[in-house]
Design a protein around this motif. Sequence first.
Motif, short mmCIF file in Angstrom:
data_model
loop_
_atom_site.label_atom_id
_atom_site.label_comp_id
_atom_site.label_asym_id
_atom_site.label_seq_id
_atom_site.Cartn_x
_atom_site.Cartn_y
_atom_site.Cartn_z
N LYS A 93 0.83 -1.19 0.00
CA LYS A 93 0.00 0.00 0.00
C LYS A 93 0.87 1.26 0.00
O LYS A 93 1.86 1.34 0.73
CB LYS A 93 -0.91 0.01 1.24
N ILE A 94 0.47 2.23 -0.80
CA ILE A 94 1.20 3.50 -0.85
C ILE A 94 0.19 4.61 -0.55
O ILE A 94 -0.82 4.74 -1.25
CB ILE A 94 1.81 3.73 -2.25
N ALA A 95 0.47 5.39 0.47
CA ALA A 95 -0.39 6.54 0.79
C ALA A 95 0.02 7.68 -0.13
O ALA A 95 1.16 8.16 -0.08
CB ALA A 95 -0.21 6.95 2.25
N ALA A 96 -0.93 8.12 -0.98
CA ALA A 96 -0.59 9.14 -1.98
C ALA A 96 -0.01 10.39 -1.31
O ALA A 96 1.01 10.92 -1.76
CB ALA A 96 -1.83 9.49 -2.79
N GLU A 97 -0.62 10.81 -0.23
CA GLU A 97 -0.21 12.06 0.41
C GLU A 97 1.24 12.01 0.89
O GLU A 97 1.97 13.00 0.82
CB GLU A 97 -1.15 12.35 1.58
N GLU A 98 1.65 10.84 1.39
CA GLU A 98 3.02 10.70 1.90
C GLU A 98 4.03 11.00 0.78
O GLU A 98 5.01 11.74 0.98
CB GLU A 98 3.20 9.27 2.42
N ILE A 99 3.77 10.45 -0.39
CA ILE A 99 4.71 10.63 -1.51
C ILE A 99 4.59 12.03 -2.10
O ILE A 99 5.60 12.65 -2.47
CB ILE A 99 4.46 9.55 -2.60
N GLU A 100 3.38 12.54 -2.17
CA GLU A 100 3.19 13.90 -2.69
C GLU A 100 3.95 14.90 -1.82
O GLU A 100 4.63 15.80 -2.34
CB GLU A 100 1.69 14.25 -2.72
N ASN A 101 3.87 14.73 -0.49
CA ASN A 101 4.60 15.64 0.42
C ASN A 101 6.10 15.59 0.16
O ASN A 101 6.78 16.62 0.17
CB ASN A 101 4.34 15.29 1.88
N LEU A 102 6.62 14.39 -0.07
CA LEU A 102 8.06 14.26 -0.32
C LEU A 102 8.43 14.88 -1.67
O LEU A 102 9.47 15.51 -1.82
CB LEU A 102 8.48 12.79 -0.27
N LEU A 103 7.56 14.70 -2.66
CA LEU A 103 7.83 15.30 -3.98
C LEU A 103 7.82 16.82 -3.88
O LEU A 103 8.65 17.50 -4.50
CB LEU A 103 6.78 14.83 -4.99
N LEU A 104 6.92 17.35 -3.06
CA LEU A 104 6.80 18.81 -2.94
C LEU A 104 8.03 19.44 -2.28
O LEU A 104 8.24 20.65 -2.35
CB LEU A 104 5.53 19.19 -2.17
N ARG A 105 8.83 18.60 -1.62
CA ARG A 105 10.08 19.13 -1.02
C ARG A 105 11.13 19.45 -2.08
O ARG A 105 12.14 20.08 -1.79
CB ARG A 105 10.67 18.10 -0.06
N PRO A 117 12.72 21.47 -4.90
CA PRO A 117 12.55 22.91 -5.16
C PRO A 117 11.89 23.21 -6.52
O PRO A 117 11.34 24.28 -6.69
CB PRO A 117 13.99 23.45 -5.12
N GLN A 118 11.95 22.27 -7.45
CA GLN A 118 11.36 22.58 -8.77
C GLN A 118 9.95 22.01 -8.95
O GLN A 118 9.39 22.09 -10.03
CB GLN A 118 12.27 22.01 -9.87
N VAL A 119 9.41 21.42 -7.88
CA VAL A 119 8.05 20.86 -7.98
C VAL A 119 7.06 21.86 -7.40
O VAL A 119 7.20 22.31 -6.27
CB VAL A 119 7.94 19.52 -7.23
N ARG A 120 6.04 22.21 -8.20
CA ARG A 120 5.01 23.14 -7.70
C ARG A 120 3.78 22.39 -7.20
O ARG A 120 3.22 22.72 -6.18
CB ARG A 120 4.64 24.15 -8.78
N GLN A 121 3.38 21.39 -7.96
CA GLN A 121 2.24 20.56 -7.53
C GLN A 121 2.55 19.11 -7.86
O GLN A 121 3.25 18.83 -8.84
CB GLN A 121 0.97 20.96 -8.27
N ALA A 122 2.00 18.19 -7.05
CA ALA A 122 2.24 16.77 -7.30
C ALA A 122 0.99 15.99 -6.92
O ALA A 122 0.34 16.28 -5.91
CB ALA A 122 3.43 16.30 -6.47
N ALA A 123 0.65 15.01 -7.74
CA ALA A 123 -0.47 14.11 -7.41
C ALA A 123 -0.05 12.69 -7.77
O ALA A 123 0.44 12.44 -8.87
CB ALA A 123 -1.70 14.51 -8.21
#
Length: 540
Positions: free
Chosen positions: A442-454, A456-462
Motif C-alpha cells: 500500500k502506498i499513501a498518496a499524500e506521503e509521496i506527494e509531500n516528499l515530492l513537494l520538497r 525545489p522545482q516541484v510546484r504541484q504533485a499528485a
Amino acid sequence: MDRKLVAFERWPAHLADRYRARGYWLGKPLCHGAEAQARHRPGATAILCGDRAVSYGDLDAQARALAARLAQAGFGHGDTALVQLPNVAEFYIVFQALLKAGIVPINALWSHRQSELASYAEQIRPRLLIADRSHPVFGGNGFAAGCDRLALALYRNAEDPRRDLAAWLDPAGAPAAEFRPTPAGQVAFFQLSGGSTGTPKLIPRTHDDYDYSIRESNRICGVTEATRFLVALPAPHNYLMSSPGALGVFQAGGTVVLAAAPDPQICFPLIARHRIDMVPLVPSAVALWLEAARRDAPDLSSLERMLVGGAAFAEATARQVPGVFGCALQQVFGMAEGLVNYTRDGDDAETVFASQGRPISPDDEIRILDESGREVPEGTPGMLAVRGPYTFRGYYNAPEQNARVFDREGFYYSGDVVERTETGSLRVVGRVKDQINRGGEKIAAEEIENLLLRHPQVRQAALVAVPDPMMGERSCAVIVGEDGLRAPALRRHLMEQGIAEYKIPDRFQFAEALPLTPVGKTDKKALREALARPAPAPVS
Ligand code: J2J
C-alpha cells in the motif's frame, strides 16, 4: 514498579464485556500458543529458515533468554521497541521475547528506509532498537543516535559483541531475571497501517483481540500441528502474522518455512523439499506462480490450500488456481486495523472465485453505506464500516485522523468500497481512500506527494494509480514543475529522502496544471481516467 502502559483507545465496557462473555477474549498473552507448544512438544519444528530448524523448545528458550536479559537491563512494561528484521527465524524469536517481557514493538517491513523508520521512532519514541547491520539504514549508528529515548540497540550481523543480537538470544548464561507480558487487555504490539495520510499511522493491537482473530483464522483455514506454512511475503505484515499467519501456525504447533521473496524460483523448490501444504499469496505473486507452474511443471503436489488476499483478485485468475496448483483457493480480505474475511471450505464456486468471503466473527458488525451514511441494499456498492471484537478503536496518538475514520458509534471506515452478495459474502469493488495498492503493497498518496513537494522545482504533485496487468496497479506521479525537470531527478530526490523502493512512482508524467474538482481539490478521478487512456501517438 510498573511504568505507564502504552495508551490506546479502548472498546466501550458493554462491548468488552460481551466479547469476554462470548469467549472471544480469553485473557491470555499472545505468546501463550508457542509457549504451550514448547511445554508439550518441545522437539517439534516451529521454524525452517534456510538450513536451520528451530524447534518449539529452541524458540521458547531463546525468547526467554532475550526477555530475561532485557528485564535485567531494566526494560519492561511501558517500554516500546522498534524492530526491523528480514524474513528470518530471529524475527519470530524476538517478537515472542518482547511479548514475554511486556515490551511493545513495532515491526517495520524490511523494505522500509530512513523516512518510514524515523516516522515510527518519532511516534513511539522507542527505548529499544533491534535491527540488522546489513540493512542500508543500520550499517552505522546514525539512526540509533537520532532516537532521543533510546537506551539499547541490538543488531543481527553485529561486529560488536555487546550489541550482538545472537549473544542476547543465547540461552547459555541467561540470567534468572523476572519478566511478564502486559495484561491481555492491553497493547501487545503496534501493527502498521497501509495508510492514506502523510505519516504512516500505527495500530495498537491488544493480546485479547489479536489472539481471537488468530484462533478463529486457524479454525477457518484448517491449521493443525501438521501444517507446513510458507511465509514468502514480508513476515511482519498483518496477513503473514495473523491470517492465519505464522502466529496461527505457532498456536497450532505447525511449521513455518521462511522464504526471502515470493518468487517461484525460490518458493517452488521449498514447497517440494519441505512438503508445504499452505501458502498465503497476493494476487501479483499468484500471476507469477501461474506462469512459472505452467512453464516448469514443478512438484507442487503437497499444496492443499492457497490463500489469496491483500489486493483485488480477478475472478478469471482465481478460477485457474485449483487446476494449475492442484489445491483449494481461499480468498481473504483483511486489514491491519482488524476485520478479516475469508471464503470458507464448502462455499459454492461463485463465492470462492468471485467474492472475498465473510467476516471471522458473528460479532463483526458490518455496515455498507452510501455517501449520506445510509445503508445500501444488497448487491449495491457502498463504503465499508466495521466494529467488532478484533477491529481497533483508534490509531495511536492520532485524534484528528481518528475523528475522520470513526463514527460516533465506533465504526471504522476502512476506505474500501464493497458489495454484499446473495450468499452474504463481501466483494471488494473499489476504494475511496487515497491509496495505491501496488500488488498488495500500500502506498499513501499524500506521503509521496509531500516528499515530492520538497523538491525545489516541484510546484504541484499528485500520485495516482494506473492499472497494470501483473501488479494490479502501479503508481504514477503527475507533476507540475519548472521547465527542464525530469523523472530521474525526482527519482533521485525520493531515494535521497530514504523511502521504501515500492513507493517510488513507477511513472512520472509532467503537466501544465492539475485538474480540479468543483471544490478546488485535485481531481484524481479525472487524472486516473486520463492516464488509463492509451497515450496519443506522437505527432511526427
Ligand atoms: C481487495 N482488496 C483487499 C482483497 C486486502 C489478510 C489479508 C490482507 C491484509 C491486508 C491483511 C483484499 N481484495 N482480498 O491485513 O490480515 C485491501 C483493502 C484493505 C487493505 C488492507 C490480512 N485484502 N485488501 O492487505 O492493512 O483495501 O492488510 O482495506 O495491508 O488492503 O491492507 P493491509
